[in-house]
Design an enzyme around this catalytic site. Sequence first.
Site, PDB file in Angstrom:
ATOM      1  N   TYR A 343       0.926  -1.112  -0.066  1.00  6.89           N
ATOM      2  CA  TYR A 343       0.037  -0.034   0.087  1.00  6.89           C
ATOM      3  C   TYR A 343       0.685   1.076  -0.094  1.00  6.89           C
ATOM      4  O   TYR A 343       1.655   1.256   0.779  1.00  6.89           O
ATOM      5  CB  TYR A 343      -0.808  -0.123   1.399  1.00  6.89           C
ATOM      6  CG  TYR A 343      -1.886   1.065   1.261  1.00  6.89           C
ATOM      7  CD1 TYR A 343      -2.188   2.023   0.345  1.00  6.89           C
ATOM      8  CD2 TYR A 343      -3.014   1.206   2.331  1.00  6.89           C
ATOM      9  CE1 TYR A 343      -3.252   2.815   0.250  1.00  6.89           C
ATOM     10  CE2 TYR A 343      -4.042   2.224   2.504  1.00  6.89           C
ATOM     11  CZ  TYR A 343      -4.041   2.881   1.195  1.00  6.89           C
ATOM     12  OH  TYR A 343      -5.015   3.945   1.447  1.00  6.89           O
ATOM     13  N   CYS A 344       0.596   2.271  -0.747  1.00  8.59           N
ATOM     14  CA  CYS A 344       1.210   3.470  -0.888  1.00  8.59           C
ATOM     15  C   CYS A 344       2.980   3.197  -1.026  1.00  8.59           C
ATOM     16  O   CYS A 344       3.303   2.471  -1.775  1.00  8.59           O
ATOM     17  CB  CYS A 344       1.005   4.346   0.102  1.00  8.59           C
ATOM     18  SG  CYS A 344       1.598   5.972   0.163  1.00  8.59           S
ATOM     19  N   VAL A 345       3.755   3.900  -0.291  1.00 12.10           N
ATOM     20  CA  VAL A 345       5.155   3.728  -0.361  1.00 12.10           C
ATOM     21  C   VAL A 345       5.399   2.211   0.118  1.00 12.10           C
ATOM     22  O   VAL A 345       6.448   1.774  -0.445  1.00 12.10           O
ATOM     23  CB  VAL A 345       5.872   4.574   0.631  1.00 12.10           C
ATOM     24  CG1 VAL A 345       5.643   4.526   2.075  1.00 12.10           C
ATOM     25  CG2 VAL A 345       7.353   4.536   0.372  1.00 12.10           C
TER      26      VAL A 345
END
Length: 607
Positions: A343-345
Amino acid sequence: MASGENKDDRETPDPTEAYTVRNPERFALNLARAVEEAGKAAAVWVRAREAGKSTTGMPQPYQEAVRTLSKLTEYWLSDPARAVEAQTKLLSAYMTVWVNSIRRLSGETIDAVEPEPGDRRFEDPEWAQNAFFDFLKQVYLVTARWAADLVENAEGLDETARQRARFYVTQLSEALSPTNFVLTNPQLLRETFESDGDNLVRGMRILVEDVMAGKGEIRLRQTDRSKFELGKNVAATPGKVVARNELAEIIQYEPSTETVLRRPLMIVPPWINKFYVLDLKPERSFIRWAVAQGHTVFVISWVNPDERHATYGWDEYVSLGIEFALETIARQTGEKAINAVGYCVGGTLLAASLALMAQQKDDRIATATFFASQVDFTFAGDLKVFVDEEQVAALEQAMEERGFLEANRMASAFNMLRARDLIWPYVVNNYLRGREPLPFDLLYWNADSTRMTAANHSYYLRNCYLENNLAKGLATLGGRRLSLADIKIPVFSLAAAEDHIAPAKSVLFGSRLFGGPVEFVLAGSGHIAGVVNPPEPGKYRHWTGQAALAGSLEEWMSKAQEHPGSWWPHWHAWIEKNSHERVKARKLDRRRKWLADAPGEYVKMAV
């Protein structure tokens, strides 16, 4: 009744009554109390700086804002004719507003300047019905749009400079909105007079508490944190911490079905925030829902780093995070092949790790899912405003002193991306209306921010935002140069249509760098709500298609198939399409003394 007096006229309410002081003595006393409380907040702010405890000093983004806006001003003032043209355009717009206001007072129906659709700042009826407030609103909107046009029409600005100017002009315009001040906001003004200024006293007391909580900085509260408790009503999915090292805890969740998919599921969350964005209230928890579909879910819970972790970069986050989790999953389940989610970074880190594993012929991760994750930062959106060589160098110098980036720096940057929704409504509600914000699990999580190690954040900013090395094949892990094209496994890439952090265009272009089949899905809403969208409420929409089928997001949308509601079932079907074999549920041995109950200890570490 006096002769000639009309009863209906006598009982007509005075429209100015709501804007009249009821008790002048009490009102004056409350104003004095509000000033006194504001002075206390200022004293805390000053003491923190005198003691050298302020973590930011003058924030670097403000310095960059001054430089950027100075360049914009220089362009318009360097040519007298150009400057006069711009001024004339604004004065003409003001004159139109003034003339229309006069015509309205004469009873004419006029076409007023109105906010953009979805702008909720001017919802109070008085913004349309009261001539004074309607005039204020129109003058503000005309000025804000004129300033935005200055950015778009300035010649000679490269796209990076224009993006910065656009961002900072928007920040300035939204800060100066008449809705943010007592005397120019009808709702605030009414409440101030009706309460004889009690709201301002309460608000300044809240401000004092927030400055004290932020140790000299304003820690703007967005929700009532007292209504939530980790492990009780958020991050409450049952499970155990089955492994721990100095950087990560590995949580395994209890099954809720008789059988489970053979392949376990490993979730790599971002270290910028805590993992339980995927485990909010039970009815909105992706983790709980995935368990209910038969996934054996493992989650990496990152430590909230301090000085001891200063040198921990991406190599350590891979070896002590992802690699550690893979070894733990194999030990717990006996399975070699797993499904992974980033998720995300956390997804960016997972992609880099997969590229390294591909070179090492390591096939333990059979499928990869990316939630709002960027691997190509060419179109990375407004966060790029905060990243250039000068700003990164200054940030690295600040991080070197303590070994980490303070949590409030990234939290402030994220809030600035949506200041109209995440800053100014709470400034008005908390400090001017004097009201506590309502409880909201998502905003509770949003305020539960984390620090970042100096080495990790520096690597991220330079190799992703600043130099885009991961997309170019120039980033390295474990001494090896990485190529995303080496990743041949099936990939599920999720973007969100209104994402300000990982723009959908950026996610789409990055998805085309993988070397295997990519299922690209576009969810409605933004970076969090687009991901945390359970099926039951039936909210939003999502679109499906192949990432390689389009040269642009618009072209992809023209070919994509639209579906109502959540994308979660579509993702689960994609997982089962790749491997649907099931085994008996893997229950955690209750007789064994595990390290901790979920959500573990690391997630509870405060900044």
